[in-house]
Scaffold this motif. Sequence first.
Motif, PDB file in Angstrom:
ATOM      1  N   ASP A 179      24.463  15.047 -63.575  1.00  0.00           N
ATOM      2  CA  ASP A 179      25.700  14.272 -63.481  1.00  0.00           C
ATOM      3  C   ASP A 179      26.220  14.185 -62.047  1.00  0.00           C
ATOM      4  O   ASP A 179      27.063  13.335 -61.734  1.00  0.00           O
ATOM      5  CB  ASP A 179      26.761  14.906 -64.388  1.00  0.00           C
ATOM      6  N   GLN A 180      25.730  15.056 -61.168  1.00  0.00           N
ATOM      7  CA  GLN A 180      26.187  15.054 -59.777  1.00  0.00           C
ATOM      8  C   GLN A 180      25.510  13.970 -58.941  1.00  0.00           C
ATOM      9  O   GLN A 180      25.915  13.731 -57.805  1.00  0.00           O
ATOM     10  CB  GLN A 180      25.924  16.421 -59.135  1.00  0.00           C
TER      11      GLN A 180
ATOM     12  N   SER B  98      32.637  18.428 -64.564  1.00  0.00           N
ATOM     13  CA  SER B  98      31.714  17.748 -65.473  1.00  0.00           C
ATOM     14  C   SER B  98      31.848  18.311 -66.887  1.00  0.00           C
ATOM     15  O   SER B  98      31.867  17.556 -67.873  1.00  0.00           O
ATOM     16  CB  SER B  98      30.277  17.903 -64.969  1.00  0.00           C
ATOM     17  N   ARG B  99      31.941  19.631 -67.005  1.00  0.00           N
ATOM     18  CA  ARG B  99      32.143  20.247 -68.322  1.00  0.00           C
ATOM     19  C   ARG B  99      33.438  19.763 -68.966  1.00  0.00           C
ATOM     20  O   ARG B  99      33.480  19.460 -70.161  1.00  0.00           O
ATOM     21  CB  ARG B  99      32.160  21.770 -68.193  1.00  0.00           C
TER      22      ARG B  99
ATOM     23  N   THR C 113      33.088  15.838 -69.952  1.00  0.00           N
ATOM     24  CA  THR C 113      32.133  15.552 -71.027  1.00  0.00           C
ATOM     25  C   THR C 113      32.396  16.385 -72.284  1.00  0.00           C
ATOM     26  O   THR C 113      31.808  16.117 -73.334  1.00  0.00           O
ATOM     27  CB  THR C 113      30.691  15.813 -70.565  1.00  0.00           C
TER      28      THR C 113
ATOM     29  N   ALA D  84      24.834  18.506 -66.636  1.00  0.00           N
ATOM     30  CA  ALA D  84      25.929  18.579 -65.666  1.00  0.00           C
ATOM     31  C   ALA D  84      25.401  18.527 -64.240  1.00  0.00           C
ATOM     32  O   ALA D  84      26.044  17.962 -63.344  1.00  0.00           O
ATOM     33  CB  ALA D  84      26.739  19.854 -65.884  1.00  0.00           C
TER      34      ALA D  84
END
Length: 373
Positions: free
Chosen positions: A84-85, A222-223, A226, A81
Amino acid sequence: MEKRPSGIKPESWLVSAGRASEPGAPLNVPPIPASNFIIGREREYSRDDGTPTWEALEEVVGGLESGKAVAFASGMAAIAAVFDQLAAGAVVVLPDDCYQGVVGLAAAGAERQRWSVQRVAVDDTAGWIRACGVADLIWLESPSNPLLTVADLEAVCAAPRKPGAIVAVDNTFATPLNQQPLDFGATVSLQSATKFIGGHSDLLAGVATTKDDALWHALRKSRELTGATPGTLEAFLAVRGARTLALRLQRAQQTAMLLAERLEEHPLVTRVRYPGLPSHPTHAMAKRVLKGFGTIISFDLLGGAEIADRVCRNVRLIRHATSLGAVESTMERRAAIPGQGHLPPSLLRLSVGIEDADDLWVDLDSAIRSAAQ
């Protein structure tokens, strides 16, 4: 999410946080196996809005880390996560000694040209400070896995950085009781709650904690997108395990120091890596930035990989298993894992549990001596 009051010590927070306070409520927040909730309040669907069980874990760890936490399905999910940024073309800087899951994730992204990856020695403070000016993600791990090198987090986290850059610290080995990366100036602190937080080798979970509200919301998003959500039972077990973290850590650290000192005198051991030993290359740094030296010992054996493998087969009280941070002591030869070519072939990583210290020493010494025969 309740924050830890300034007058409450972490040891008390571990026991008191994440509990309901209204009359008639259960003393322990129960596992709530619900995917959806009656519409009309802020919580409607757990993947988007969380559950009280997840939030209890987030309150416990967030308060320990002095920030706001987001719980994930595993430590790697929390790490992913953070990655992912990153925007396309980002520069990622990793330590030379680093958890293989992170190395694999970074390499996979580099192969797809999502980002480029550079490596810096854990104890090369000047190198890290230079990297802060060009990197989009500074990934620190201290003590490192498995060579247990301690970084100057205070200096690196305080260094001028590229605008928008993330300084992430994997704080799993130290735990929030021994180290506070966010107080040093890190953007986000990561915990594999599978390890010390849960403490019983019975769950997978991860937690990312930050003081940056925008990043906290981004990690939650993000959590959500995904689906990297923690299991209900796993979150419940992680909270229950965290209640005894301070006691487990204190006991295991005392034993680790004793075992490290004895291993250093052992005729069949060529090198011991433990930050609490004066012989450790970053011992002085460990005394400055850590409140405790941890429960992990790495040591090299005379005779190479074959002898090390025999030791792992010979132990009886210590378990030949991967992972770490649990009530039981575990040990493995890390160089046997693909991608660990930088490690000495005979290096064993020992995670010290809460068993009797003398019993552990007898088991370890006997296993080493019998393997050498």
